[in-house]
Enzyme design. Structure first.
Site, PDB file in Angstrom:
ATOM      1  N   GLU A  61       6.266  -2.415  -2.614  1.00 38.47           N
ATOM      2  CA  GLU A  61       7.568  -1.906  -3.074  1.00 38.47           C
ATOM      3  C   GLU A  61       7.750  -2.159  -4.569  1.00 38.47           C
ATOM      4  O   GLU A  61       8.364  -1.374  -5.274  1.00 38.47           O
ATOM      5  CB  GLU A  61       8.720  -2.553  -2.287  1.00 38.47           C
ATOM      6  N   GLU A  62       7.186  -3.269  -5.073  1.00 31.67           N
ATOM      7  CA  GLU A  62       7.337  -3.614  -6.495  1.00 31.67           C
ATOM      8  C   GLU A  62       6.515  -2.692  -7.396  1.00 31.67           C
ATOM      9  O   GLU A  62       6.877  -2.471  -8.551  1.00 31.67           O
ATOM     10  CB  GLU A  62       6.923  -5.069  -6.746  1.00 31.67           C
ATOM     11  N   GLY A  65       2.969   2.388   4.473  1.00 33.95           N
ATOM     12  CA  GLY A  65       3.942   3.413   4.098  1.00 33.95           C
ATOM     13  C   GLY A  65       4.071   3.647   2.613  1.00 33.95           C
ATOM     14  O   GLY A  65       4.207   4.789   2.160  1.00 33.95           O
ATOM     15  N   LEU A 119       1.151   5.741   1.424  1.00 28.76           N
ATOM     16  CA  LEU A 119       1.265   7.130   1.880  1.00 28.76           C
ATOM     17  C   LEU A 119       2.331   7.879   1.085  1.00 28.76           C
ATOM     18  O   LEU A 119       2.162   9.060   0.746  1.00 28.76           O
ATOM     19  CB  LEU A 119       1.580   7.188   3.375  1.00 28.76           C
ATOM     20  N   ASP A 120       3.428   7.187   0.763  1.00 28.33           N
ATOM     21  CA  ASP A 120       4.516   7.788  -0.034  1.00 28.33           C
ATOM     22  C   ASP A 120       4.053   8.148  -1.447  1.00 28.33           C
ATOM     23  O   ASP A 120       4.326   9.235  -1.955  1.00 28.33           O
ATOM     24  CB  ASP A 120       5.690   6.802  -0.152  1.00 28.33           C
ATOM     25  N   THR A 123      -2.200   2.451   8.186  1.00 28.24           N
ATOM     26  CA  THR A 123      -2.931   1.248   8.599  1.00 28.24           C
ATOM     27  C   THR A 123      -2.005   0.114   9.045  1.00 28.24           C
ATOM     28  O   THR A 123      -2.479  -0.952   9.418  1.00 28.24           O
ATOM     29  CB  THR A 123      -3.820   0.736   7.448  1.00 28.24           C
ATOM     30  N   LYS A 132       8.513  13.608   3.952  1.00 27.21           N
ATOM     31  CA  LYS A 132       9.017  12.965   2.728  1.00 27.21           C
ATOM     32  C   LYS A 132       7.966  12.115   2.020  1.00 27.21           C
ATOM     33  O   LYS A 132       7.100  11.529   2.645  1.00 27.21           O
ATOM     34  CB  LYS A 132      10.234  12.091   3.051  1.00 27.21           C
ATOM     35  N   HIS A 182      10.652  -3.697   4.808  1.00 28.19           N
ATOM     36  CA  HIS A 182      11.491  -2.525   5.101  1.00 28.19           C
ATOM     37  C   HIS A 182      12.089  -2.581   6.510  1.00 28.19           C
ATOM     38  O   HIS A 182      13.298  -2.430   6.697  1.00 28.19           O
ATOM     39  CB  HIS A 182      10.677  -1.235   4.922  1.00 28.19           C
TER      40      HIS A 182
END
Length: 351
Positions: free
Chosen positions: A53-54, A86, A89-90, A110, A123, A254
């Site tokens: 996320e960072e 995730g 993939l995003d 994974t 998305k 998340h």
């Protein structure tokens, strides 16, 4: 250069693939991935990156695009492959959607969370100005390849994290899935969603759970892929959690932030009289059984109010609040008063 010209016009061009893999996944499975492409005589470039996320930013997207440009792919016949959780993939989805206006890509999740959530739907996106997924688009992959054997190498906390999104679908749409989680939650955590022929008491709980979670997610997403309709049951747990998750990074994952949101909203549903005290207790106990947090000190009353105000801005002036109306059934509500929310918050904090 005659050789370059011949390569560009020849139909005998060697099979080529560009792969982005999360650096942790690369340590565990990178050698197998390389071996696979070498054995199949595929010219390949594997880019291992820290996808968290960072680091989920446009900088990382541009880094990927620079490497894609250097490798020089044919966007019609050479899909980019994303192997990771995730976030990976995003990021890759966004990079692929931007390269030459759209390059096909393949998702290989994974983690449990990405297996049931990020692998489904269209998305993609990155964080921007401390806001979660503020930049992104809707570009579905050409395929998602699902292999639960990846999940056996992820830590137990990451399994719980994925169970948060599975529980979301259970509470919104499927009592049978809720019952599966209640009965087999600890077993699924202990076995890391692997299927064992000897587990007679549990049937194939891992297969059943993931299949129902994905099918219910697809039922919700497929008719509304571009989110033209803003009334979405899949938004349960996602009203407060984006604000909470970004505020307390990296202390909540998340699915954990989603679960804290769902726990609070379960109290809201109870205070509104939509679910009984017993149903509320069953939901909270199920969450605890899945080793998910049901409260977090960062989820203060001012944060909740700020998050719901943001929600109003981006949802056409309505909160569009999905709430359980029983176990496995739910509706969208636009008339929850601030007084109700505050009462629910006080009860939640007290418990």
């Amino acid at each position: 250069d005659p050789l370059q010209l011949e390569l560009a016009t020849s139909s005998k061009r060697k099979l080529r693939r560009f792969i982005v893999i999360d650096e942790v996944v690369d340590e565990l499975y990178g050698s197998k991935v390389r071996e696979y492409f070498e054995e199949n005589n595929v010219q390949h470039k594997i880019l291992a990156l820290p996808t968290t996320e960072e680091t989920k930013s446009m900088d990382l997207v541009l880094n990927i695009l620079q490497e894609v440009q250097n490798f020089s792919i044919d966007r019609r016949t050479e899909p980019i492959i994303a192997i990771g959780g995730g976030v990976c993939l995003d990021i890759v989805g966004l990079a692929a959607s931007l390269y030459r206006r759209r390059t096909p890509y393949i998702r290989v999740p994974t983690t449990l969370l990405s297996y049931v959530d990020a692998s489904v739907g269209a998305k993609n996106g990155v964080n921007f100005l401390q806001c979660k997924n503020k930049l992104g688009g809707y570009t579905p992959p050409v395929a998602s390849f699902l292999d639960r054997s990846f999940i056996q190498s992820i830590p137990r906390r990451h399994i719980s994290n994925g169970l948060g999104e599975i529980l979301k679908m259970a509470l919104m749409k499927h009592k049978g899935l809720f019952d599966l989680l209640k009965s087999h939650g600890k077993y699924l955590l202990d076995t890391k969603f692997q299927s064992y022929s000897g587990s007679t008491n549990h049937g194939d709980a891992a297969l059943q759970t993931t299949r129902i979670a994905i099918e219910t997610m697809l039922e919700e997403l497929a008719p509304n892929l571009w989110e033209d309709d803003l009334d979405r049951l899949v938004d349960f747990g996602h009203l407060i959690s984006p604000e909470l998750e970004m505020r307390v990074l990296p202390s909540l994952m998340h699915g954990e932030a989603v679960n804290v949101d769902m726990a609070f909203m379960t109290y809201v549903a109870h205070v509104r009289g939509l679910i009984t005290a017993e149903e509320k207790e069953q939901i909270i106990q199920c969450m605890r059984g899945l080793e998910l947090p049901v409260w977090h000190s960062g989820c203060s009353w001012p944060l909740i109010k700020k998050a719901l105000m943001e929600r109003l801005k981006h949802s056409g002036g309505q909160p569009r609040m999905p709430l359980p109306t029983g176990l496995g059934v739910a509706e969208i509500f636009n008339d929850t008063s601030e007084e109700t929310l505050e009462r629910a918050y006080k009860l939640w904090v007290r418990d």
